[in-house]
Design a protein around this motif. Sequence first.
Motif, mmCIF file in Angstrom:
data_model
loop_
_atom_site.group_PDB
_atom_site.id
_atom_site.type_symbol
_atom_site.label_atom_id
_atom_site.label_comp_id
_atom_site.label_asym_id
_atom_site.label_seq_id
_atom_site.Cartn_x
_atom_site.Cartn_y
_atom_site.Cartn_z
ATOM 1 N N ALA A 120 -25.574 -5.010 49.842
ATOM 2 C CA ALA A 120 -25.864 -3.783 50.586
ATOM 3 C C ALA A 120 -26.926 -4.100 51.626
ATOM 4 O O ALA A 120 -27.911 -4.793 51.329
ATOM 5 N N PHE A 121 -26.729 -3.591 52.855
ATOM 6 C CA PHE A 121 -27.643 -3.895 53.957
ATOM 7 C C PHE A 121 -28.267 -2.616 54.500
ATOM 8 O O PHE A 121 -27.576 -1.612 54.685
ATOM 9 N N ARG A 122 -29.576 -2.675 54.729
ATOM 10 C CA ARG A 122 -30.310 -1.588 55.379
ATOM 11 C C ARG A 122 -31.024 -2.209 56.571
ATOM 12 O O ARG A 122 -32.139 -2.716 56.466
ATOM 13 N N PRO A 130 -22.872 -9.405 59.755
ATOM 14 C CA PRO A 130 -21.840 -10.366 59.318
ATOM 15 C C PRO A 130 -22.407 -11.746 59.019
ATOM 16 O O PRO A 130 -22.031 -12.376 58.019
ATOM 17 N N ALA A 131 -23.314 -12.231 59.867
ATOM 18 C CA ALA A 131 -23.905 -13.550 59.637
ATOM 19 C C ALA A 131 -24.757 -13.550 58.377
ATOM 20 O O ALA A 131 -24.752 -14.516 57.595
ATOM 21 N N LEU A 132 -25.500 -12.456 58.154
ATOM 22 C CA LEU A 132 -26.305 -12.354 56.936
ATOM 23 C C LEU A 132 -25.423 -12.327 55.696
ATOM 24 O O LEU A 132 -25.719 -12.975 54.686
ATOM 25 N N ARG A 133 -24.332 -11.583 55.763
ATOM 26 C CA ARG A 133 -23.408 -11.494 54.625
ATOM 27 C C ARG A 133 -22.847 -12.872 54.274
ATOM 28 O O ARG A 133 -22.760 -13.256 53.105
ATOM 29 N N GLU A 134 -22.459 -13.620 55.312
ATOM 30 C CA GLU A 134 -21.905 -14.956 55.077
ATOM 31 C C GLU A 134 -22.956 -15.893 54.479
ATOM 32 O O GLU A 134 -22.667 -16.674 53.563
ATOM 33 N N LEU A 135 -24.179 -15.802 54.985
ATOM 34 C CA LEU A 135 -25.255 -16.663 54.495
ATOM 35 C C LEU A 135 -25.547 -16.400 53.022
ATOM 36 O O LEU A 135 -25.636 -17.338 52.216
ATOM 37 N N VAL A 150 -27.258 -7.034 45.350
ATOM 38 C CA VAL A 150 -28.263 -7.537 46.294
ATOM 39 C C VAL A 150 -28.434 -6.532 47.435
ATOM 40 O O VAL A 150 -27.455 -6.122 48.059
ATOM 41 N N GLU A 151 -29.674 -6.160 47.677
ATOM 42 C CA GLU A 151 -29.983 -5.260 48.780
ATOM 43 C C GLU A 151 -30.848 -6.007 49.795
ATOM 44 O O GLU A 151 -31.876 -6.597 49.434
ATOM 45 N N VAL A 152 -30.434 -5.968 51.046
ATOM 46 C CA VAL A 152 -31.160 -6.635 52.131
ATOM 47 C C VAL A 152 -31.675 -5.565 53.085
ATOM 48 O O VAL A 152 -30.901 -4.763 53.609
ATOM 49 N N ARG A 153 -32.982 -5.576 53.314
ATOM 50 C CA ARG A 153 -33.595 -4.643 54.266
ATOM 51 C C ARG A 153 -34.264 -5.454 55.382
ATOM 52 O O ARG A 153 -34.963 -6.429 55.097
#
Length: 306
Positions: free
Chosen positions: A49-51, A61-66, A76-79
């Motif tokens: 999940a991205f915030r 997209p690049a963060l998801r792939e990484l 996993v939550e990314v802020r």
Amino acid sequence: MAVYSMTGYASAQSSPPAGAAGHEGAKATPSGRLGLEIRSVNSRFLDLAFRLGDELRASEPALRELIAGRLKRGKVEVRAAIEAPAGADLREPTPRMLQRLGAVQDNVRGWLPDAPALSVAEILRLASMDGAVDVDWGEAVQTVAKQALADLLAAREREGARLATMLLGHLGQLRELAQQARPLVPQLVEQQRQRFLERWKEAMGLAEGSATPEAAQDRALTEATAYAIRIDVAEELTRLAAHLDEIERLIKKGGEIGKRLDFLIQELHREANTLGSKSAALELTRISVDMKVLIEQMREQVQNIE
């Protein structure tokens, strides 16, 4: 290979990329600081999940792939967001800018008479945005995300090592309980065999010779044998020992072992339940209960292992 927990937290910060220029060739001004944090908890699968702030949405997209390339399980939550530099909100608008804003406002209200007038807060916000640096945060996001991800993996590894130590300790306690249970069954069988013989001797005395002593003894031994089969837990203890050995092997091997450990914990619980259902003595019942308490504690810990 290490054992990894699915629980962890990490954060990282970065300054704006160098070399960005403002409007009309003006000297570059800081656009703020990039901050990124990653939290993870246990989950059956990898759930991302991205915030992200508006300036950073293109980096998702690049963060998801990484992250998907390094993590296999967990929620996993990314802020991530850009923190404005100190004093940016208090930038004083120039007379030229106020004149420009007034002209734009008059033009808008000429078409939309009911439009509200600009507030002081809105004017200050627009002033802070005037001449802002147009920054491409893509490379900075990747750098900060890699740093935070490395810190997260280190935190998950430390937590995984702690969980592995606790699990190995519980395995030792379960083996001790199994050793206590092994000699109890033969003792119970022999005690019950003697009781059957005594009862049949009493029955022979009451029957006044209607049955032969040999037949009575054979019947007693048959009943004792059936009883021994009914309460025999040797097979359960053997399977339990095999499961304990496999769990220990997986923990020492490390890697992605969470799902296999979860299955083995279910099998341990099954054997401990059967041990309790076959119990013919208070001591064996106590051992079964102690085993189930330890197995439940292990189950809770295994839920956090990747």
